[in-house]
Design a protein around this motif. Sequence first.
Motif, short mmCIF file in Angstrom:
data_model
loop_
_atom_site.label_atom_id
_atom_site.label_comp_id
_atom_site.label_asym_id
_atom_site.label_seq_id
_atom_site.Cartn_x
_atom_site.Cartn_y
_atom_site.Cartn_z
N SER A 172 -6.40 -0.51 -3.56
CA SER A 172 -6.52 0.95 -3.50
C SER A 172 -6.33 1.57 -2.12
O SER A 172 -6.01 2.75 -2.02
CB SER A 172 -7.87 1.38 -4.05
N VAL A 173 -6.52 0.82 -1.04
CA VAL A 173 -6.41 1.40 0.29
C VAL A 173 -5.05 1.15 0.95
O VAL A 173 -4.79 1.66 2.05
CB VAL A 173 -7.53 0.91 1.23
N GLY A 174 -4.18 0.38 0.30
CA GLY A 174 -2.89 0.06 0.90
C GLY A 174 -3.01 -0.97 2.01
O GLY A 174 -4.11 -1.29 2.47
N ILE A 175 -1.89 -1.52 2.43
CA ILE A 175 -1.79 -2.38 3.61
C ILE A 175 -0.65 -1.85 4.45
O ILE A 175 0.46 -1.69 3.93
CB ILE A 175 -1.52 -3.85 3.24
N PRO A 176 -0.84 -1.54 5.76
CA PRO A 176 -2.11 -1.67 6.48
C PRO A 176 -3.17 -0.68 5.99
O PRO A 176 -2.86 0.40 5.48
CB PRO A 176 -1.72 -1.37 7.93
N VAL A 177 -4.43 -1.09 6.20
CA VAL A 177 -5.58 -0.21 5.97
C VAL A 177 -5.74 0.69 7.19
O VAL A 177 -5.57 0.22 8.33
CB VAL A 177 -6.85 -1.06 5.77
N ILE A 178 -6.06 1.95 6.97
CA ILE A 178 -6.28 2.88 8.09
C ILE A 178 -7.28 2.26 9.07
O ILE A 178 -8.38 1.86 8.69
CB ILE A 178 -6.82 4.23 7.57
N GLY A 179 -6.89 2.15 10.35
CA GLY A 179 -7.82 1.72 11.39
C GLY A 179 -8.14 0.25 11.42
O GLY A 179 -9.06 -0.16 12.12
N CYS A 180 -7.38 -0.57 10.70
CA CYS A 180 -7.69 -2.01 10.64
C CYS A 180 -6.73 -2.81 11.52
O CYS A 180 -5.52 -2.54 11.53
CB CYS A 180 -7.62 -2.51 9.20
N ASP A 181 -7.28 -3.79 12.24
CA ASP A 181 -6.47 -4.62 13.14
C ASP A 181 -6.37 -6.06 12.66
O ASP A 181 -6.02 -6.95 13.44
CB ASP A 181 -7.10 -4.62 14.55
N ASP A 233 3.56 -4.81 4.22
CA ASP A 233 3.51 -3.35 4.16
C ASP A 233 3.51 -2.99 2.67
O ASP A 233 4.56 -2.99 2.02
CB ASP A 233 4.74 -2.78 4.87
N ARG A 234 2.33 -2.71 2.14
CA ARG A 234 2.20 -2.56 0.68
C ARG A 234 1.63 -1.19 0.34
O ARG A 234 0.54 -0.84 0.78
CB ARG A 234 1.26 -3.63 0.11
#
Lengths: 258, 258
Positions: free
Chosen positions: A13-22, A34-35
């Motif tokens: 549900s949040v996609g990849i990349p996730v907002i703010g994730c390293d 990139d999903r």
Amino acid sequence: MKTTLTFLGTSTSVGIPVIGCDCASCSSDDPKNDRMRSSVHIQTATHSILVDSGPDLRQQALRHNLRKVDAVLYTHCHLDHTAGFDELRAFCWRRDSPLPLYSSLSCLDELSRVYAWAFSPENIYKGYIKPAVHPVAAPFMLGETKVTPLPVQHGSVETIGFRFDQAGQPSIGYIPDAKSIPETTLDLLDGLDHFIIDALRPSPHPTHLSLPEAIEIAQAVGAKQTWLTHISHETDYLLEESKLPPNIRFAHDTLTLS
Amino acid sequence: MKTTLTFLGTSTSVGIPVIGCDCASCSSDDPKNDRMRSSVHIQTATHSILVDSGPDLRQQALRHNLRKVDAVLYTHCHLDHTAGFDELRAFCWRRDSPLPLYSSLSCLDELSRVYAWAFSPENIYKGYIKPAVHPVAAPFMLGETKVTPLPVQHGSVETIGFRFDQAGQPSIGYIPDAKSIPETTLDLLDGLDHFIIDALRPSPHPTHLSLPEAIEIAQAVGAKQTWLTHISHETDYLLEESKLPPNIRFAHDTLTLS
């Protein structure tokens, strides 16, 4: 013309990349990491079929030059599968008749609650979505393609997948969200060419199949090829794929099956 | 630290390019003709402020590496300004307290109707949005920044813009959606450094300011600089901009003001 299925999105549900994730997946340069949110487009000889209208629908339609949709099939009413509902306007402008929406009665009821103006008899405005609602609990036809709803368990929300069959074409089963699959649905998955199944992440989750659970189901179903979807950034897909038999693979955005 | 405003998106509700459209704007190679749905991010010395959570919020947050939001201000409850509500989860994970949402009471009511689970007292699930609702009808403070709601007319839905003032910082007025601006609101727009205003397209529209109407208002407001936003693909922005005085310009995605 050969029936094709294109993965418009393959993430949770949040996609990849996730907002703010390293994390490794989110900072990867591999385009397969990139999903966008899970959705597929199926093109038959007669029908352009969209499964779900997730939040990335505009990007997905632009990427694939998708201009015409003859039917939208909804698996369930979670926002990662419905939040792009308003983007369906672009497909309605180019139709003479309402846009057919197929799903469980409960999903269609929830869509009509949230997007009430579209379903209202007072929806007379040019440019709005004009839906034609088709609750489904049994197989139905889209042209020569038989579409079979596949009830599954996915937390508290009623959820279905879909099976597509046409003589001379690949048979496809698509179940992007499930925690378990009832025996009665497993019986509907015999003889598939392509089986597409939720495999959220390696570790267990309360409402999604983990990777080991998905593999177990894939082996029981025995499709010629299984594709894993609804992937979380917690999955190192390259590492995990190296441990899988060759007929089980991770799907990725833009992949087309035929 | 200087206050900055970044345009996350500058288009009307369908974005540019429009799905399936071959017009000059939609097929242009000029990156300024690539417009996501209207939203801005304001960074003050103390606060990261998001105005609206449109359908492109995930893309916008990834593009600008936006990791932290301290407040979301809503102009009104149309989907091109709200459909990304679920993306706010990523900002809630990184907070110890609920995420403050500021808008008119009617907009907050509509958000709580559509996204009922987030506003329910039973919302105890890890990972869900935890909103803290702040209906606004008068100026309020975010740190040292005074935020003034700006009521405007925009069809039948209650709609506001926002003015941002802090001593020693540029004063900014943001009105992305309006058909007309009442005298009482025009009185609140005195002495702006930056005025950002809806200018949908050259021809009239029932619920948005046309380009000539927006220019007339911009000249009455007399800000140092006016930026046009909420642009439709019917606008040839380069041609139209060539006819404008230098203190009225088209905004574009990624433009930052300070």
